[in-house]
Write a protein that holds these residues in place. Structure first.
Motif, PDB file in Angstrom:
ATOM      1  N   LEU A  86       1.571  -5.267 -32.345  1.00  0.00           N
ATOM      2  CA  LEU A  86       1.477  -4.435 -33.536  1.00  0.00           C
ATOM      3  C   LEU A  86       1.310  -5.243 -34.802  1.00  0.00           C
ATOM      4  O   LEU A  86       0.561  -4.867 -35.691  1.00  0.00           O
ATOM      5  N   ALA A  87       2.058  -6.328 -34.896  1.00  0.00           N
ATOM      6  CA  ALA A  87       2.106  -7.024 -36.184  1.00  0.00           C
ATOM      7  C   ALA A  87       1.307  -8.323 -36.211  1.00  0.00           C
ATOM      8  O   ALA A  87       0.623  -8.594 -37.182  1.00  0.00           O
ATOM      9  N   TYR A  89      -0.960  -9.692 -33.751  1.00  0.00           N
ATOM     10  CA  TYR A  89      -2.301  -9.710 -33.182  1.00  0.00           C
ATOM     11  C   TYR A  89      -3.355  -9.256 -34.193  1.00  0.00           C
ATOM     12  O   TYR A  89      -4.388  -9.905 -34.326  1.00  0.00           O
ATOM     13  N   PRO A  90      -3.111  -8.158 -34.942  1.00  0.00           N
ATOM     14  CA  PRO A  90      -4.136  -7.755 -35.909  1.00  0.00           C
ATOM     15  C   PRO A  90      -4.417  -8.849 -36.931  1.00  0.00           C
ATOM     16  O   PRO A  90      -5.549  -9.018 -37.357  1.00  0.00           O
ATOM     17  N   LEU A  91      -3.371  -9.597 -37.295  1.00  0.00           N
ATOM     18  CA  LEU A  91      -3.597 -10.660 -38.262  1.00  0.00           C
ATOM     19  C   LEU A  91      -4.449 -11.766 -37.663  1.00  0.00           C
ATOM     20  O   LEU A  91      -5.317 -12.318 -38.318  1.00  0.00           O
ATOM     21  N   ARG A  94      -8.087 -11.007 -37.666  1.00  0.00           N
ATOM     22  CA  ARG A  94      -8.800 -11.060 -38.944  1.00  0.00           C
ATOM     23  C   ARG A  94      -8.750 -12.439 -39.562  1.00  0.00           C
ATOM     24  O   ARG A  94      -9.218 -12.626 -40.672  1.00  0.00           O
ATOM     25  N   ARG A  98      -2.067 -18.475 -42.961  1.00  0.00           N
ATOM     26  CA  ARG A  98      -0.838 -18.628 -42.209  1.00  0.00           C
ATOM     27  C   ARG A  98       0.332 -17.979 -42.917  1.00  0.00           C
ATOM     28  O   ARG A  98       1.261 -17.500 -42.285  1.00  0.00           O
ATOM     29  N   THR A 100       0.463 -15.310 -44.389  1.00  0.00           N
ATOM     30  CA  THR A 100       0.534 -13.883 -44.082  1.00  0.00           C
ATOM     31  C   THR A 100       1.332 -13.659 -42.814  1.00  0.00           C
ATOM     32  O   THR A 100       2.179 -12.772 -42.745  1.00  0.00           O
ATOM     33  N   LEU A 102       3.586 -15.564 -41.667  1.00  0.00           N
ATOM     34  CA  LEU A 102       4.978 -15.870 -41.983  1.00  0.00           C
ATOM     35  C   LEU A 102       5.679 -14.669 -42.594  1.00  0.00           C
ATOM     36  O   LEU A 102       6.772 -14.278 -42.189  1.00  0.00           O
ATOM     37  N   ILE A 103       5.031 -14.073 -43.597  1.00  0.00           N
ATOM     38  CA  ILE A 103       5.629 -12.925 -44.261  1.00  0.00           C
ATOM     39  C   ILE A 103       5.805 -11.772 -43.284  1.00  0.00           C
ATOM     40  O   ILE A 103       6.817 -11.064 -43.292  1.00  0.00           O
ATOM     41  N   THR A 104       4.824 -11.595 -42.403  1.00  0.00           N
ATOM     42  CA  THR A 104       4.950 -10.529 -41.416  1.00  0.00           C
ATOM     43  C   THR A 104       6.134 -10.779 -40.502  1.00  0.00           C
ATOM     44  O   THR A 104       6.895  -9.869 -40.187  1.00  0.00           O
TER      45      THR A 104
END
Lengths: 291, 304, 375
Positions: A86-87, A89-91, A94, A98, A100, A102-104
């Protein structure tokens, strides 16, 4: 003084084996996805509560301990697969930066933490699976950890999928050309790391008689991460060795009242020292940067 | 065998390849030459799925690519393939029958039971999932199942894995342990230096040995087409000669080669046909000899 | 043609007085608005916090956003600044009292008026002095760390080491309390909060920070920093002294983080080390990522928004829910708009002009004269 030292050593080996199991998760995920999974610590919380819940259902004895271990590992693996799909793999799809990811990861850890916070406010007492002395418990803990590590190392080094995981973490695009599904490998890595953390959670419950919802972030916190980095992030034996070293140092420092309040400073200073002297860690390999 | 139609690839706003058309026929050595940055590597990457192409690009595969026994094996599984071959004797016929909508349950399973019909449906489903006429719709890690192996630019061996493990990775998609071990032996006969260094980590090999390893690794997947990206790069001339000998041998054993090279002379000397790429467009094409003797090619790339 | 190019160049170099005037007016406006807002009691607590965290977030943004280096332990710098500032101001207070044998009420007379709560000039001076000393001290520490660390590592390793440094600071600070004579962070004179209530002082610090950052990072120097972010090796090859610039930026960020920490102490009269631990560092990071790495406007807006939202949530929902919503927001924003609210862009006068379709008077075209000349 020697008493303190001895206690510290025994406790250190015991806690160190827990840290080692969790550190493996950090190091494997970093190796294959180049991502520091700050949400990893929360799997301890999940594992602890799962085994608590199971124990209250089926009782607490050596046999149910095995069941709880299996349940904890399974559920942790499933949760990690879900969060990965969910969190993270989509990143990856695209190609985002990095930071991003981390924040996720931080967001995921906040969510898991607060879910347990909302649901379980009180301190829970750990299920009493076994009745062992401290020394024997430590020995058991070490044995569990070592057996797990040996099995994992065999898997990584001898089996086709283990080799494929190593290949993916080294060179994802060449691995793709071999027909290796990168995303599946990464998901597998997450799952294995989470399962090991689940195992570590049950071991934690064996040692520490109580826990609460913040056990992932307060009690254990970033110590396994420090262990992984000190041992060499990306290296499996490094995580294990790092876990034991950090565990021993921590417990010895805690055992002496003069050093006890300075324990976090000591541990993080070791982290800083290692990063300055040998950034790749004790067992890490120096990777030169190609211009 | 393989047709590239209207291929365009952009890196962000920069168009690396602009609507090129290529054809690769069975058993050929097709060569792509051109200056740095012309888009040669990008073309290979597009075929093997490592880069995304723009809409309207197509890569079409011939039936001959899809109907051989190994491909059938990879797509519908060994059991089904054995069954199909037992009944139809030839994989091409088997392919036709699956591709059609005929009810062949009775021919295959002798009994026309509901269970067998479901089995047939499953086989068809698996096959349809893989048989897409357009390679660009396939995910990168499935491309090797079609019999296309890519030896990337710069070798890209798995440095921390041993030579043997690298070769095993090449055979990742194959399942017959016996056959894989046999092929390993054959590869070691072909590349004795690799046999010597079986247990060494691939990163410790010299450039030429790494190139051999990369090619051997590609061969382990038993491909029909091998895409070779600048195999001569960074190698001493004598090693380059060895490498090209191997390429010729591979081609003689029936494997189609698509070769991207900066060393235009050497590449064209072994080529059946070639294309010249310049800033993303194909400006010339022809047989190897034609291009070798072409005035423009000589001036630009052959230095004479 | 040549004449045209020259005249254009001159226009570019002439200081844009109109723009400066506009910016100045805007700053004053912001200060005034913020001060008025704090008359509303509920906002009285939030506004100084927003200002403090804006300064801290901006200081983090210049390193993470402009320079491109991820720094994870920024709360540690705030803590250092807070500790030093509180120590200085308390020590001075103590010294003045001892030297002149004042009683507590006499001390209060110097620094503020008990009757109407107005703070005297001396009180302001003390606080400003202490805060600046704290900032400078933090800057020195930041400089030392930068020299030691920035030359030899970057990327993930730098992030981890800064995380470690921040945590070491927290741990040391926890133990400093026990050392005699180094009591800091508590028992501050209560007039501090009145200073915080005097928003113009705090807001002026914010404006000062903004001016400093904008002047540095929107100039040629700032472009060099951006190029270091994009490709360090190419920048070095182009003659940019990468290491020096990195250390400079890092030190600057430490200075202003220390400033924010010092201001925090004088706002809350309290300095709990848990306030500046990893949670705070992460929170600052979240502020700048959501606002847009490298965008000052974005940082300001996201800090204000998120601080405000988290306060409102605190009031209405039990503790756990706040973090839950926070985490969900984080993930959603990262999935939908990973570059943050403003990306790397700023809210500039040009943009506002575009939005309101204010047309600029076209500059005199020198071309016509030249064409005449050529004839």
């Amino acid at each position: 003084m020697w008493n303190n030292l001895y206690n510290g050593l025994i406790n250190g080996l015991g806690m160190g084996s827990i840290y080692a199991l969790i550190a493996i998760g950090y190091t494997m995920v970093y190796g294959i996805a180049r991502m520091i999974n700050f949400a990893h610590g929360e799997f301890i919380t999940i594992g602890a509560f799962v085994s608590y819940g199971m124990a209250s259902l089926i009782g607490a004895n050596p046999i149910t301990m095995i069941i709880c271990i299996i349940a904890s590992m399974l559920i942790c693996a499933i949760v990690s697969i879900i969060t990965e799909k969910l969190a993270y793999y989509p990143l990856r799809k695209r190609n985002t930066k990095r930071i991003t990811a981390l924040i996720t990861a931080i967001g995921v850890s906040y969510i898991i933490y607060s879910l347990f916070n909302i649901q379980f406010q009180e301190i829970k007492s750990s299920p009493k699976f076994l009745n062992l002395s401290n020394t024997n418990l430590t020995i058991l803990t070490i044995v569990i950890t070592l057996v797990t590590v040996v099995l994992l190392t065999l898997f990584i080094n001898k089996t086709k999928f283990g080799k494929a995981m190593r290949a993916t973490s080294e060179n994802p695009s060449a691995a793709k050309l071999m027909g290796i599904n990168n995303d599946a490998m990464i998901t597998l890595t997450f799952a294995i790391g989470a399962a090991l953390a689940g195992l570590g959670a049950v071991v934690y419950c064996l040692r520490i008689p109580y826990f609460k919802f913040s056990v992932g972030s307060d009690a254990i916190g970033l110590i396994p991460f420090v262990a992984a980095v000190v041992g060499g992030i990306g290296s499996l034996p490094g995580a294990v060795i790092g876990g034991f070293i950090i565990g021993i140092i921590q417990q010895i420092s805690v055992a002496f009242p003069e050093t006890s309040p300075w324990t976090p400073a000591i541990l993080y200073s070791i982290l800083i020292l290692i990063l300055i002297i040998k950034p790749t860690g004790i067992l890490g390999k120096s990777i030169g940067e190609k211009v | 065998m393989l047709k590239v139609e209207n291929l365009s690839v952009s890196y962000g706003k920069i168009k690396a390849i602009d609507k090129i058309n290529l054809e690769v026929n069975s058993g050929e050595i097709v060569v792509l030459i051109g200056a740095n940055g012309a888009g040669k590597t990008t073309t290979l990457k597009a075929i093997s799925g490592l880069v995304k192409c723009e809409v309207d690009s197509h890569i079409r595969l011939d039936l001959s690519m899809l109907t051989d026994k190994r491909t059938l094996n990879r797509f519908v599984g060994k059991k089904a393939t054995d069954l199909l071959l037992k009944v139809y004797h030839s994989s091409e016929v088997a392919f036709e029958k699956i591709n059609s909508n005929e009810d062949i349950t009775k021919e295959l399973f002798a009994k026309n039971s509901k269970l067998n019909q479901i089995k047939l449906k499953r086989i068809r489903k698996k096959y349809n999932y893989f048989v897409k006429a357009d390679l660009l719709k396939v995910k990168a890690h499935r491309i090797s199942s079609y019999g296309i192996a890519h030896v990337p630019e710069g070798r890209q061996v798995f440095a921390n894995l041993t030579v043997q493990e690298n070769l095993e990775m090449g055979a990742f998609k194959r399942h017959s342990r016996k056959k894989i071990t046999e092929d390993l032996e054959k590869i070691y006969e072909l590349f004795p230096r690799l046999k010597e260094r079986k247990k060494q980590k691939a990163g410790t090999l010299s450039g030429g040995e790494q190139q051999m390893l990369a090619i051997a690794r590609a061969m382990m997947s038993k491909p029909k087409i091998i895409l070779l990206d600048e195999p001569s790069m960074g190698l001493a001339p004598i090693i380059v000669k060895e490498v090209f000998e191997i390429i010729k041998k591979l081609n003689e054993s029936g494997i189609t080669i698509v070769l991207v090279e900066q060393n235009a002379k050497l590449a064209l000397s072994i080529a059946d046909r070639g294309y010249v790429l310049e800033t993303g467009k194909i400006i010339l094409s022809g047989t190897g000899e034609e291009l070798l003797n072409n005035e423009n090619v000589k001036k630009a790339y052959l230095g004479s | 043609m040549i004449a045209k190019i020259e005249s254009n160049r001159n226009n570019h170099l002439k200081p844009n007085y109109k723009r400066y005037l506009l910016n100045g007016l805007c700053s004053v406006l912001i200060v005034v608005v913020l001060s008025l807002l704090t008359n509303n009691l509920s906002l009285k607590i939030i506004i100084p916090q927003i200002i403090i965290f804006s300064i801290a977030a901006l200081s983090l943004n210049i390193v993470c956003g402009c320079l491109g280096e991820m720094v994870l332990g920024h709360g540690g710098f705030m803590l250092v600044g807070g500790i030093v500032a509180s120590y200085v101001s308390q020590k001075i207070y103590q010294l003045v009292m001892e030297k002149n044998n004042f009683s507590s009420s006499q001390m209060r007379e110097i620094f503020y008026n008990i009757g109407n709560g107005e703070v005297h000039f001396a009180g302001y001076i003390l606080v400003i002095f202490a805060v600046i000393v704290g900032a400078i001290f933090t800057g020195v520490i930041g400089f030392l760390i930068g020299v030691a660390v920035l030359g030899r590592m970057k990327g993930d390793y730098l992030a981890i080491i800064t995380l470690g440094i921040g945590l070491v600071f927290v741990s040391i600070a926890n133990n400093l309390q026990t050392i005699d004579g180094f009591k800091y962070g508590v028992d501050g004179p209560s007039y501090y909060t009145r200073i915080a209530g005097n928003t113009p002082i705090f807001a002026s610090f914010l404006i000062l920070t903004l001016i400093c950052f904008i002047m540095i990072f929107k100039s040629r120097y700032g472009r060099a920093i951006l190029s270091i972010r994009e490709d360090e090796i190419a920048s070095e090859a182009s003659g940019i002294p990468v290491k020096k610039y990195k250390i400079f930026t890092f030190t600057l960020s430490a200075i202003f983080a220390g400033l924010a920490g010092g201001l925090y102490y004088h706002f809350a009269s309290y300095l709990g080390t848990s306030l500046f631990s990893q949670d705070r560092s992460i929170e600052l990071l979240v502020f700048i990522v959501l606002g847009g790495l490298g965008s000052f406007t974005g940082t300001l807006i996201s800090t204000a928004l998120l601080t405000f939202v988290s306060y409102k949530l605190l009031l209405n929902a039990p503790g756990g829910y706040q973090l839950l919503i926070y985490g969900v927001i984080l993930i959603i924003v990262m999935l939908i708009r990973p570059e943050g609210l403003f990306g790397t862009k700023e809210l500039t006068w040009d943009f506002i002009k575009k939005v309101f379709k204010i047309k600029k008077k076209p500059k005199k075209i020198v071309e016509e004269e030249i064409i005449h000349d050529n004839k």
